[in-house]
Design a protein around this motif. Structure first.
Motif, PDB file in Angstrom:
ATOM      1  N   ASN A  11      21.396  -4.145  36.290  1.00 12.38           N
ATOM      2  CA  ASN A  11      22.405  -3.180  35.666  1.00 12.38           C
ATOM      3  C   ASN A  11      22.710  -4.049  34.077  1.00 12.38           C
ATOM      4  O   ASN A  11      23.528  -5.113  34.238  1.00 12.38           O
ATOM      5  N   ASN A  12      22.283  -3.896  33.208  1.00 10.97           N
ATOM      6  CA  ASN A  12      22.346  -4.529  32.048  1.00 10.97           C
ATOM      7  C   ASN A  12      23.869  -4.308  31.334  1.00 10.97           C
ATOM      8  O   ASN A  12      24.445  -5.200  30.740  1.00 10.97           O
ATOM      9  N   ALA A  13      24.470  -3.228  31.895  1.00 12.50           N
ATOM     10  CA  ALA A  13      25.952  -2.812  31.422  1.00 12.50           C
ATOM     11  C   ALA A  13      27.047  -3.834  31.764  1.00 12.50           C
ATOM     12  O   ALA A  13      27.781  -4.177  31.083  1.00 12.50           O
ATOM     13  N   ASN A  14      26.795  -4.376  32.887  1.00 12.20           N
ATOM     14  CA  ASN A  14      27.620  -5.393  33.520  1.00 12.20           C
ATOM     15  C   ASN A  14      26.961  -6.895  33.795  1.00 12.20           C
ATOM     16  O   ASN A  14      27.451  -7.433  34.759  1.00 12.20           O
ATOM     17  N   ASN A  15      25.514  -6.872  33.520  1.00 17.18           N
ATOM     18  CA  ASN A  15      25.064  -8.363  33.699  1.00 17.18           C
ATOM     19  C   ASN A  15      25.017  -8.606  35.236  1.00 17.18           C
ATOM     20  O   ASN A  15      25.207  -9.725  35.562  1.00 17.18           O
ATOM     21  N   ALA A  53      26.666 -11.106  39.752  1.00 11.83           N
ATOM     22  CA  ALA A  53      27.228 -10.675  38.527  1.00 11.83           C
ATOM     23  C   ALA A  53      27.588 -11.949  37.661  1.00 11.83           C
ATOM     24  O   ALA A  53      28.159 -13.011  38.023  1.00 11.83           O
ATOM     25  N   ALA A  54      26.942 -11.986  36.707  1.00 11.53           N
ATOM     26  CA  ALA A  54      27.317 -12.769  35.452  1.00 11.53           C
ATOM     27  C   ALA A  54      28.526 -12.367  34.412  1.00 11.53           C
ATOM     28  O   ALA A  54      28.165 -11.230  34.125  1.00 11.53           O
ATOM     29  N   SER A  55      29.335 -13.128  34.198  1.00  8.60           N
ATOM     30  CA  SER A  55      30.344 -12.767  33.503  1.00  8.60           C
ATOM     31  C   SER A  55      30.926 -13.702  32.230  1.00  8.60           C
ATOM     32  O   SER A  55      30.451 -15.191  32.493  1.00  8.60           O
ATOM     33  N   GLY A  56      31.627 -13.650  31.594  1.00  5.39           N
ATOM     34  CA  GLY A  56      32.237 -14.270  30.347  1.00  5.39           C
ATOM     35  C   GLY A  56      31.748 -14.328  29.132  1.00  5.39           C
ATOM     36  O   GLY A  56      31.330 -13.197  28.727  1.00  5.39           O
TER      37      GLY A  56
END
Length: 121
Positions: A72-76, A23-26
């Motif tokens: 899942n593009n919605a949550n990268n 998961a990528a976030s930020g």
């Protein structure tokens, strides 16, 4: 700032299955490509599979028909379903994300922390 966090991996017998998640976030404007690389002891890091934000996958020949990458593009988040695992799949697997943090900034590469996959014969 962008964080890339992996999960999954472990020890499995030959012929078994494992699933990796990343998961990528930020501050993410758009992920262009996400994927998986692996590095076996004494070898260079190699591409395993990638997927574009449009959903187009690409695989190294050695894993075709055994591994499936999805996103899942919605949550990268990107996943790697690994079936029919072989001892030669043993390696540290790294998640990669090519991400733009702003429309004004170029794409940058981000890497996960790595996770061990061990396939016993």
């Amino acid at each position: 700032q962008v964080q890339v966090v992996q999960s999954g991996g472990g020890l499995v017998q030959a012929g078994g299955s494992l699933r990796l998640s990343c998961a990528a976030s930020g501050s993410i404007f758009s992920p262009n490509v996400m994927g998986w690389y692996r590095q076996a002891p004494g070898k260079q890091r190699e591409l395993v599979a990638t997927i574009t934000s449009a959903g187009t996958p690409n695989y190294v020949d050695s894993v075709k028909a055994r591994f499936t990458i999805s996103m899942n593009n919605a949550n990268n988040t990107v996943y790697l379903q690994m079936n029919s695992l072989k001892p030669e799949d043993t390696a540290v697997y790294y998640c990669h994300a090519a991400i733009r943090t702003s429309v004004f900034r170029p794409t940058k590469d981000y890497w996960g922390q790595g996770t061990q996959v061990t396939v016993s014969s």
